[in-house]
Enzyme design. Structure first.
Site, PDB file in Angstrom:
ATOM      1  N   LYS A  55       5.020  -2.278   7.974  1.00 41.34           N
ATOM      2  CA  LYS A  55       6.098  -1.472   7.407  1.00 41.34           C
ATOM      3  C   LYS A  55       7.376  -2.603   7.387  1.00 41.34           C
ATOM      4  O   LYS A  55       7.929  -2.594   8.396  1.00 41.34           O
ATOM      5  CB  LYS A  55       6.275  -0.188   7.982  1.00 41.34           C
ATOM      6  CG  LYS A  55       7.387   0.576   7.372  1.00 41.34           C
ATOM      7  CD  LYS A  55       6.990   2.077   7.682  1.00 41.34           C
ATOM      8  CE  LYS A  55       8.263   2.503   8.303  1.00 41.34           C
ATOM      9  NZ  LYS A  55       7.761   3.953   8.933  1.00 41.34           N
ATOM     10  N   GLY A  66       9.293   5.272   5.242  1.00 37.42           N
ATOM     11  CA  GLY A  66      10.723   5.688   5.192  1.00 37.42           C
ATOM     12  C   GLY A  66      11.742   5.026   4.825  1.00 37.42           C
ATOM     13  O   GLY A  66      12.712   5.185   4.486  1.00 37.42           O
ATOM     14  N   ILE A 102       0.731  -1.167  -0.011  1.00 37.73           N
ATOM     15  CA  ILE A 102      -0.098   0.077  -0.009  1.00 37.73           C
ATOM     16  C   ILE A 102       0.878   1.249  -0.044  1.00 37.73           C
ATOM     17  O   ILE A 102       0.211   2.341  -0.245  1.00 37.73           O
ATOM     18  CB  ILE A 102      -1.306   0.336   1.210  1.00 37.73           C
ATOM     19  CG1 ILE A 102      -0.184  -0.190   2.459  1.00 37.73           C
ATOM     20  CG2 ILE A 102      -2.096  -1.084   0.950  1.00 37.73           C
ATOM     21  CD1 ILE A 102      -1.134  -0.025   3.853  1.00 37.73           C
ATOM     22  N   GLY A 103       2.161   1.190  -0.122  1.00 39.74           N
ATOM     23  CA  GLY A 103       3.003   2.297  -0.147  1.00 39.74           C
ATOM     24  C   GLY A 103       4.481   2.002   0.242  1.00 39.74           C
ATOM     25  O   GLY A 103       4.642   0.686   0.477  1.00 39.74           O
ATOM     26  N   GLY A 121      11.153   1.228   3.493  1.00 37.11           N
ATOM     27  CA  GLY A 121      10.763  -0.101   2.785  1.00 37.11           C
ATOM     28  C   GLY A 121       9.342   0.072   2.594  1.00 37.11           C
ATOM     29  O   GLY A 121       8.861   1.400   2.289  1.00 37.11           O
ATOM     30  N   MET A 122       9.059  -1.107   2.258  1.00 34.89           N
ATOM     31  CA  MET A 122       7.741  -1.206   1.595  1.00 34.89           C
ATOM     32  C   MET A 122       6.518  -1.425   2.828  1.00 34.89           C
ATOM     33  O   MET A 122       6.821  -1.843   3.976  1.00 34.89           O
ATOM     34  CB  MET A 122       7.522  -2.479   0.995  1.00 34.89           C
ATOM     35  CG  MET A 122       8.196  -2.597  -0.366  1.00 34.89           C
ATOM     36  SD  MET A 122       7.496  -1.266  -1.451  1.00 34.89           S
ATOM     37  CE  MET A 122       8.698  -0.928  -2.494  1.00 34.89           C
ATOM     38  N   VAL A 123       5.375  -0.837   2.568  1.00 36.61           N
ATOM     39  CA  VAL A 123       4.271  -1.008   3.528  1.00 36.61           C
ATOM     40  C   VAL A 123       3.292  -1.987   2.977  1.00 36.61           C
ATOM     41  O   VAL A 123       2.741  -1.799   1.818  1.00 36.61           O
ATOM     42  CB  VAL A 123       3.722   0.183   3.856  1.00 36.61           C
ATOM     43  CG1 VAL A 123       2.742  -0.066   4.988  1.00 36.61           C
ATOM     44  CG2 VAL A 123       4.902   1.234   4.192  1.00 36.61           C
ATOM     45  N   ASP A 154       9.566  15.075   9.203  1.00 36.46           N
ATOM     46  CA  ASP A 154       8.925  14.633   7.890  1.00 36.46           C
ATOM     47  C   ASP A 154       7.536  14.982   7.763  1.00 36.46           C
ATOM     48  O   ASP A 154       6.874  14.014   7.153  1.00 36.46           O
ATOM     49  CB  ASP A 154       9.616  13.320   7.558  1.00 36.46           C
ATOM     50  CG  ASP A 154       9.342  13.020   6.126  1.00 36.46           C
ATOM     51  OD1 ASP A 154       9.546  14.053   5.226  1.00 36.46           O
ATOM     52  OD2 ASP A 154       9.462  11.911   5.661  1.00 36.46           O
TER      53      ASP A 154
END
Ligand SMILES: *[C@@H]1O[C@H](CO)[C@@H](O)[C@H](O)[C@H]1NC(C)=O
Ligand SMILES: *[C@@H]1O[C@H](CO)[C@@H](O)[C@H](O)[C@H]1NC(C)=O
Ligand SMILES: *[C@@H]1O[C@H](CO)[C@@H](O)[C@H](O)[C@H]1NC(C)=O
Ligand SMILES: *[C@@H]1O[C@H](CO)[C@@H](O)[C@H](O)[C@H]1NC(C)=O
Ligand SMILES: *[C@@H]1O[C@H](CO)[C@@H](O)[C@H](O)[C@H]1NC(C)=O
Ligand SMILES: *[C@@H]1O[C@H](CO)[C@@H](O)[C@H](O)[C@H]1NC(C)=O
Length: 832
Positions: A521, A503, A499-500, A505-507, A617
């Site tokens: 995450k 910061g 889904i995204g 890696g992959m989620v 961020d």
């Protein structure tokens, strides 16, 4: 001329003589010019721009990157190197793979300075298909990094992940193409060690990084003249004793034959030149070696050493016998090329050796005459050398290294409300204690003790830290989730559940056994580059809980995995609802409520925990919405604890996302909570205008939203650029207040910006102006000077109650009605 035509033009005459060879055409062949909307060529090869047209399909849609163009490129700089893609968060390129097997992947890095980016200060990691090939990488000069690896699947994913030290990474060009099948063979390499020589198996499943590629005795070979577009450089600089060697070359093309090297293994030019022993009257009868030292650096890596030979010195068979030494080990004694090559001279041959790392940080290659040589014909040759790092081996070696820092988290799950309340009370009490103790606290580091509530006792464990005297001793809830549970929850990290990219890696979306929806995450497996962020996030999330901060469900730290598990936010990111996704537009009221929620979360971060936390961020992708559109601030990976009482800022490397970055922070590398206020101001304009903070495709003056919106705000014409969907909904007074609030957030200097508490109050006022006509009329002329508003001071931590918590500090109760009283008072006071 197209590259393949060029290829034929150059080589067809030779091919006519060599009917068994044919030109190599890779089945997969991707050449990307990164950060460019146009195509560029290098050595006759066409690199397709990745910002527009066919090249843009390789970059994932939700990436965090911008295109950068060198405004003043050096005159000699190839066009390909005048653009770069800059990544401010993990970003993915995906290439479809038509044919399984060994592939070459090259990255071109040629740093330049443009806008606020000095690419020389970038530091980042790169992974290919989940394997970390570069970490903490940084370069001041143009370099090409080449990796050779086997692809066993339908796609090849390249992920760029900025290091926390720089906050951004870049690349100028990417090549991904199939290697010829004989480039890397599983069998035949010789492993050289104290134990003697053994066969090294399964070479093709290693990931190799090219370290040196040398045309011994010859000139530079450019990609233009190489069958696989490689660069070969001369060997002179690596010779230990230059006078020992003498260049030799031939004009006859080599005799390729089966069992030897093909012209894809190395091109003609490499085999047509060599170094031989430099024999003159004084040395004619002496035995000596020619020796090269190739620096390979430290790091404990093994190396593949591929040596290329082609006997271009002998006038007849069986004249040349020589020995090969690697790192002083006898690697191949009595090498007789004419026997190996079936009695044909000038036939290319190569031998692969594998050597372990040596303390000298060089790979030493020597060739010298063998004992079988006749005294009058003592000679030894070398035509080419390639040294490749076996990245995989070292990678797997680091796995299992123990870390001692452990930090446990305090999440709460839906079904545990009763228990939670008890725990929350404990935390509240702890925090009160902590506040009292604040001044005498010796150090920032606090050891946390795990105490598990989630998942019952089936996988509970106690920590080594139980003896420490943490203030959180009884208050924090630890949660380690077994890797197997997460594999199950995410269908073994199914790509379709991504889904995204967060910061580090992959989620993935997932569902735990008990039905809880989670966002998982996952750091790039095996890579430690996200470790500081990982720990920061756990540390911070274990200290705080708030209705407007995304909560951590748990984490996993097994088998070199770093995984954080959060509550799943049904509606995704704020950005997603603002533009680019086709979702129905949010109403102005919804946008204000979301802004207020996020402001409240941030205000809590800045003031609510003992030390104050700076998010660093803030952006619209880090503001997530739950099923009721309640905003929660996410992604604390870059956070730092704020200034202590005796400091006014935290000095640290610049981090954050392009377009949201506080210019003062960038200039002075000093971090205050006002840096978050700046970023939040950009988000406010994003909410109002429904466009990205940076949109490189727009006209120049519009690219940067902060600059663009401020121009219109200063002209008093903000309504000209607002989201067209808002035009009829938004009351002028609410818009005016909102614009002023955002403007103040974007003040050049931190001291001129309001605190998050002030921003929060002003946003609430915007909502009032929108909602409450009467109040608006009554107080329309009253100006709230934001600097004059009382700053909300440290707020005690209160469990998820109403959104009006901060009012409690002011002694005005926590209900909605009292809020308007607060405003009335303020307005009356300030109006004078
Ligand atoms: C770039 O090259 C690709 C592939 O050859 C082509 O389809 C595309 O139109 C070119 N783009 C430009 C801007 O020339
Ligand atoms: C490559 O291998 C993977 C798994 O080994 C397989 O699923 C895939 O279909 C293969 N692709 C091709 C093009 O052969
Ligand atoms: C080499 O690969 C084969 C199959 O891919 C595997 O069965 C074998 O165990 C591997 N050998 C080594 C030494 O890794
Ligand atoms: C390619 O190699 C040929 C023969 O060695 C040489 O004449 C030519 O200059 C080379 N071209 C390039 C572009 O390096
Ligand atoms: C080597 O010896 C030959 C014959 O003795 C002589 O003519 C030649 O000049 C010598 N060469 C060098 C480099 O000394
Ligand atoms: C060549 O190098 C090897 C390895 O260092 C050494 O053992 C050997 O004695 C050398 N040969 C000569 C003739 O110096």
């Amino acid at each position: 001329m197209r590259p393949d035509e060029l290829f034929h033009f150059l080589f067809l005459p030779l091919l006519a003589l060599l009917p068994f060879s044919s030109a190599f055409t890779p089945s997969d062949n991707y050449l990307l010019s990164c950060g460019s909307a146009t195509n560029a060529s290098l050595f006759g090869r066409l690199f397709v721009g990745d910002s527009a047209g066919p090249g843009s399909t390789f970059l994932s849609k939700d990436d965090h990157s911008v295109s950068l163009t060198d405004q003043k490129p050096p005159p000699s700089s190839p066009e390909l190197y005048n653009t770069a893609r800059v990544f401010t968060a993990a970003s993915v390129y995906r290439f479809d793979i038509k044919k399984n097997g060994t592939h070459l992947v090259r990255f071109h890095f040629s740093p330049f300075s443009a806008h606020s980016f000095d690419l020389k200060s970038a530091a980042f990691g790169v992974s290919v298909n989940g394997f970390s090939v570069l970490s903490g990488f940084s370069t001041k000069a143009t370099v090409v990094k080449e990796f050779i690896l086997k692809v066993d699947g339908n796609s090849l994913d390249i992920i760029f992940t900025p290091s926390s030290s720089s906050g951004f990474g870049f690349v100028n060009a990417i090549e991904v193409f199939s290697a010829p099948p004989d480039l890397i063979l599983d069998d035949g390499a010789r492993l050289i060690s104290d134990a003697g020589t053994q066969e090294y198996k399964n070479m093709s499943s290693q990931v190799l990084e090219t370290v040196h590629r040398i045309n011994v005795g010859g000139p530079n070979v450019t990609p233009f003249n190489d069958t696989l577009w490689r660069t070969w450089i001369p060997d002179d600089d690596y010779l230990v004793l230059k006078s020992a060697a003498k260049r030799v070359s031939t004009t006859h093309p080599p005799n390729y034959q089966s069992g030897g090297a093909s012209r894809e293994v190395a091109p003609d030019n490499v085999y047509m030149t060599a170094q031989e022993m430099n024999r003159d009257n004084s040395t004619i009868n002496s035995k000596f070696n020619i020796t090269w030292d190739f620096p390979v650096g430290s790091g404990g890596f093994s190396h593949l050493v591929r040596l290329h030979f082609c006997d271009i010195v002998s006038t007849s068979l069986n004249q040349l016998y020589f020995d090969v030494y690697i790192d002083d080990y006898p690697a191949y004694i009595n090498l007789d090329l004419s026997v190996l090559m079936d009695h044909l001279l000038a036939s290319p041959y190569y031998i692969d050796f594998v050597v372990d790392s040596s303390p000298s940080e060089v790979v030493r290659v020597s060739v010298g005459p063998s004992d079988l040589s006749s005294p009058m014909r003592m000679n030894a040759i070398l035509n080419g050398a390639e040294i490749m790092k076996l990245v995989t081996l070292a990678g797997s070696r680091t796995i299992g290294k123990k870390r001692n820092v452990w930090v446990i988290v305090g999440p709460v799950l839906g079904g545990f409300v009763g228990l939670c309340l008890v725990v929350l009370l404990v935390i509240l009490m702890v925090m009160k204690c902590k506040k009292k103790k604040l001044k005498s606290r010796p150090s920032e580091s606090v050891a946390w003790t795990p105490l598990r509530v989630y998942g019952g006792s089936s996988h509970s464990r106690t920590s080594q830290n139980t003896a420490t005297t943490s203030p959180g001793q009884n208050g924090y809830l630890g949660l380690r989730i077994p890797f197997a549970d997460l594999q199950l929850a995410t269908n073994n990290f199914d790509k379709n559940l991504i889904i995204g990219s967060g910061g580090f890696g992959m989620v993935y979306k997932g569902v735990l056994k008990d039905g809880t929806k989670i966002a998982v995450k996952r750091g790039v497996p095996g890579s430690r580059q996200g470790l500081p962020e990982f720990q920061t996030e756990i540390t911070i999330l274990s200290k705080i809980r708030h209705r407007h901060l995304v909560s951590l469900v748990g984490y996993c730290e097994e088998q070199s995995e770093m995984i954080l598990v959060y509550e799943y936010m049904e509606k995704g990111s704020l950005k997603h609802h603002l533009y680019g996704s086709g979702l129905p537009p949010l109403t102005w009221k919804q946008r204000l409520e979301i802004s207020i929620g996020a402001a409240r979360g941030l205000h809590y971060l800045h003031t609510g925990s003992a030390q104050g936390i700076i998010h660093r961020d803030i952006k619209s992708t880090n503001i997530l919405l739950d099923e009721n559109y309640v905003a929660k601030v996410a992604d604390f990976g870059l956070s730092r604890s704020g200034p202590r009482l005796d400091e006014t800022h935290v000095s640290t490397g610049v981090k954050g996302s392009f377009g949201y970055l506080d210019p003062e922070y960038f200039r002075r590398q000093q971090l205050t909570d006002k840096s978050d206020v700046y970023s939040f101001g950009v988000v406010l304009f994003e909410v109002l205008c429904a466009r990205p903070a940076v949109d490189p495709l727009l006209a120049r003056e519009q690219v940067n939203l902060a600059e663009w919106a401020m121009q219109w705000q200063k002209k008093g014409m903000l309504e000209e650029i607002i989201d067209p969907n808002l035009v009829r909904q938004i009351r002028p007074s609410s818009l005016k207040k909102f614009g002023e609030t955002a403007e103040k957030c974007l003040a050049d200097y931190g001291v001129d910006r309001p605190s998050m508490g002030d921003v929060l109050w002003n946003l609430e006022y915007c909502l009032q102006l929108q909602e409450n006509e009467k109040q608006r009329e009554a107080h329309e002329d009253s100006e709230i000077g934001m600097q004059d508003l009382p700053s909300a001071t440290t707020v005690p931590w209160v469990p998820s109650q109403s959104v009006r918590i901060e009012r409690d500090e002011e002694g005005n109760g926590s209900s909605e009605t009292n809020t308007s009283q607060v405003f009335s008072q303020l307005i009356t006071n300030e109006g004078r």
